[in-house]
Design a protein around this motif. Structure first.
Motif, PDB file in Angstrom:
ATOM      1  N   THR A 184       9.776  -8.463  -7.268  1.00  0.00           N
ATOM      2  CA  THR A 184       8.404  -8.561  -7.773  1.00  0.00           C
ATOM      3  C   THR A 184       8.251  -7.617  -8.957  1.00  0.00           C
ATOM      4  O   THR A 184       8.609  -6.443  -8.864  1.00  0.00           O
ATOM      5  N   CYS A 185       7.738  -8.140 -10.073  1.00  0.00           N
ATOM      6  CA  CYS A 185       7.348  -7.328 -11.225  1.00  0.00           C
ATOM      7  C   CYS A 185       5.919  -7.739 -11.550  1.00  0.00           C
ATOM      8  O   CYS A 185       5.699  -8.782 -12.176  1.00  0.00           O
ATOM      9  N   GLN A 186       4.953  -6.935 -11.111  1.00  0.00           N
ATOM     10  CA  GLN A 186       3.541  -7.336 -11.194  1.00  0.00           C
ATOM     11  C   GLN A 186       2.650  -6.105 -11.243  1.00  0.00           C
ATOM     12  O   GLN A 186       1.889  -5.846 -10.342  1.00  0.00           O
ATOM     13  N   PHE A 187       2.734  -5.357 -12.335  1.00  0.00           N
ATOM     14  CA  PHE A 187       2.020  -4.085 -12.542  1.00  0.00           C
ATOM     15  C   PHE A 187       1.723  -3.378 -11.227  1.00  0.00           C
ATOM     16  O   PHE A 187       0.612  -3.014 -10.904  1.00  0.00           O
ATOM     17  N   MET A 188       2.816  -3.107 -10.486  1.00  0.00           N
ATOM     18  CA  MET A 188       2.728  -2.563  -9.134  1.00  0.00           C
ATOM     19  C   MET A 188       2.860  -1.036  -9.171  1.00  0.00           C
ATOM     20  O   MET A 188       3.895  -0.492  -9.572  1.00  0.00           O
ATOM     21  N   THR A 189       1.796  -0.354  -8.739  1.00  0.00           N
ATOM     22  CA  THR A 189       1.796   1.105  -8.720  1.00  0.00           C
ATOM     23  C   THR A 189       2.669   1.631  -7.589  1.00  0.00           C
ATOM     24  O   THR A 189       2.576   1.168  -6.450  1.00  0.00           O
ATOM     25  N   VAL A 190       3.517   2.590  -7.905  1.00  0.00           N
ATOM     26  CA  VAL A 190       4.394   3.198  -6.911  1.00  0.00           C
ATOM     27  C   VAL A 190       3.593   4.181  -6.063  1.00  0.00           C
ATOM     28  O   VAL A 190       2.941   5.086  -6.595  1.00  0.00           O
ATOM     29  N   THR A 191       3.639   4.001  -4.746  1.00  0.00           N
ATOM     30  CA  THR A 191       3.027   4.946  -3.811  1.00  0.00           C
ATOM     31  C   THR A 191       3.988   5.182  -2.650  1.00  0.00           C
ATOM     32  O   THR A 191       4.871   4.349  -2.377  1.00  0.00           O
ATOM     33  N   GLY A 192       3.794   6.294  -1.960  1.00  0.00           N
ATOM     34  CA  GLY A 192       4.630   6.581  -0.806  1.00  0.00           C
ATOM     35  C   GLY A 192       4.465   5.555   0.288  1.00  0.00           C
ATOM     36  O   GLY A 192       5.432   5.167   0.954  1.00  0.00           O
ATOM     37  N   GLU A 193       3.243   5.076   0.489  1.00  0.00           N
ATOM     38  CA  GLU A 193       2.991   4.079   1.527  1.00  0.00           C
ATOM     39  C   GLU A 193       3.740   2.783   1.239  1.00  0.00           C
ATOM     40  O   GLU A 193       4.380   2.201   2.119  1.00  0.00           O
TER      41      GLU A 193
END
Length: 279
Positions: free
Chosen positions: A102-111
Motif C-alpha cells: 500500500t502506498c497511500q499517504f499513510m502516516t507511520v505510527t507505532g500502533e
C-alpha cells in the motif's frame, strides 16, 4: 520392538525435527516476479497524492512511487495493477494479501507498525500556513506578531484549534467542514491564512502560480511510508532499496521529476562521495 526402544526412536526423531531448520517460505518478492506485475493499493480522490486525470487515469505522488517500485522489479514502470481502496482498507488489504503493498499517504505510527511493516519514508509531511500573495501579512513572523488580529481557516477536526495555536497561540481559528471552504475563506478575506498539510499547500500553489505563498513555517512533522505485510524481510528489503535509490541514487531523476510535478519544488542532487544518510 520393545516399548522402550520405540520410545527412544520417537524421542530421537522429535529431536532431529526440532533441530532442523524450518522450511523456507516463498517471499512476496518471488511471488510478484513470477506474476509479472505489482499489485498496489492506493486511493483516487486526494491530490496531489492519488487522483484521476481528465482522461480517467490515476496520477499523483503515490502513483509515481508505485511505478518506481514496478520499474525496480521489472524494468518497466507500467507493470503495475492499482487497487482503488478507501483509507480504512489500507491495512486490511495488506494483511489479507489483496495487495502486495500500500502506498497511500499513510502516516507511520507505532500502533500501525504492530499490524504492518513500514518501508523507509518517502515524504515528510507537516502543517503549513498559506497566504495570499498580495495579502495583509507577508510571512509567519508578521502573522505571529499580529496576535489575535489574525484569523486562520482550517479543516474541522477535534485537534484543529490546538494544532493552529501550537504555531499561532493568539490567532482566531475558524473551522470548516471541507477543504474547498478553507481556501474560499482565504480568498474572500474571511481568513488571513489557511492551515493545511504542507503537501496540499505546495500543490495548491503549483496549480495557482503567483496567487498564493507559503508563510515559511512548518510544524507537526509526520512520516509517509508504504506498507507491506509483516514477516517478509526479503520483500521489505527490496522495496526499501527501490525507494532509497529513487531518493538518493540511480532513480533520483524519476523521484525529483515527480516531486517537481506535484509539489513545485526542485530537489538538490544527492551529494556524491560519502553517503550523507550515514552521517
Amino acid at each position: 520392538m520393545t516399548i522402550s526402544l520405540r520410545a527412544g526412536l520417537m524421542l530421537a526423531t522429535a529431536t532431529l525435527l526440532a533441530s532442523a531448520p524450518a522450511l523456507a517460505q516463498t517471499s512476496k518478492l518471488d511471488e510478484v516476479l513470477k506474476r509479472g506485475r505489482l499489485v498496489l493499493g492506493t486511493g483516487s480522490t486526494n491530490a496531489p497524492w492519488h487522483f484521476k486525470s481528465a482522461d480517467d487515469k490515476l496520477q499523483g505522488f503515490d502513483i509515481d512511487m508505485g511505478r518506481i517500485i514496478a520499474k525496480a522489479l521489472f524494468g518497466d514502470p507500467n507493470k503495475i495493477e492499482f487497487v482503488n481502496q478507501s483509507s480504512d482498507a489500507r491495512i486490511p488489504n495488506i494483511t489479507t494479501n489483496k495487495v502486495d503493498i500500500t502506498c497511500q499517504f499513510m502516516t507511520v505510527t507505532g500502533e500501525r507498525a504492530q499490524q504492518v511493516a513500514f518501508t523507509i519514508p518517502y515524504y515528510r509531511e507537516g502543517v503549513g500556513l498559506m497566504l495570499k500573495a498580495d495579502g495583509k501579512y507577508s510571512d509567519y513572523a508578521s502573522l505571529k506578531a499580529a496576535g489575535s488580529s489574525v484569523t486562520v481557516s482550517v479543516l474541522q477536526n477535534v485537534y484543529a484549534e490546538s494544532m493552529v495555536h501550537a504555531a499561532l497561540p493568539q490567532a482566531t481559528v475558524d473551522q470548516y467542514d471541507s477543504v474547498d471552504l478553507i481556501y474560499q475563506a482565504l480568498e474572500s478575506g474571511r481568513a488571513d491564512a489557511v492551515a493545511t498539510d504542507q503537501s496540499s499547500l505546495a500543490w495548491h500553489m503549483t496549480q495557482n502560480p503567483g496567487r498564493y505563498k507559503d508563510a515559511g513555517y512548518g510544524w507537526n512533522p509526520q512520516s509517509y511510508s508504504c506498507a507491506v505485510k509483516r514477516g517478509d524481510q526479503d520483500w521489505l528489503n527490496f522495496v526499501n532499496t527501490a525507494l532509497h535509490e529513487a531518493m538518493t541514487g540511480v532513480e533520483f531523476d524519476a523521484y525529483a521529476k515527480s516531486f517537481k510535478t506535484w509539489f513545485g519544488k526542485d530537489l538538490p542532487q544527492p551529494q556524491i562521495g560519502f553517503p550523507v544518510e550515514y552521517k
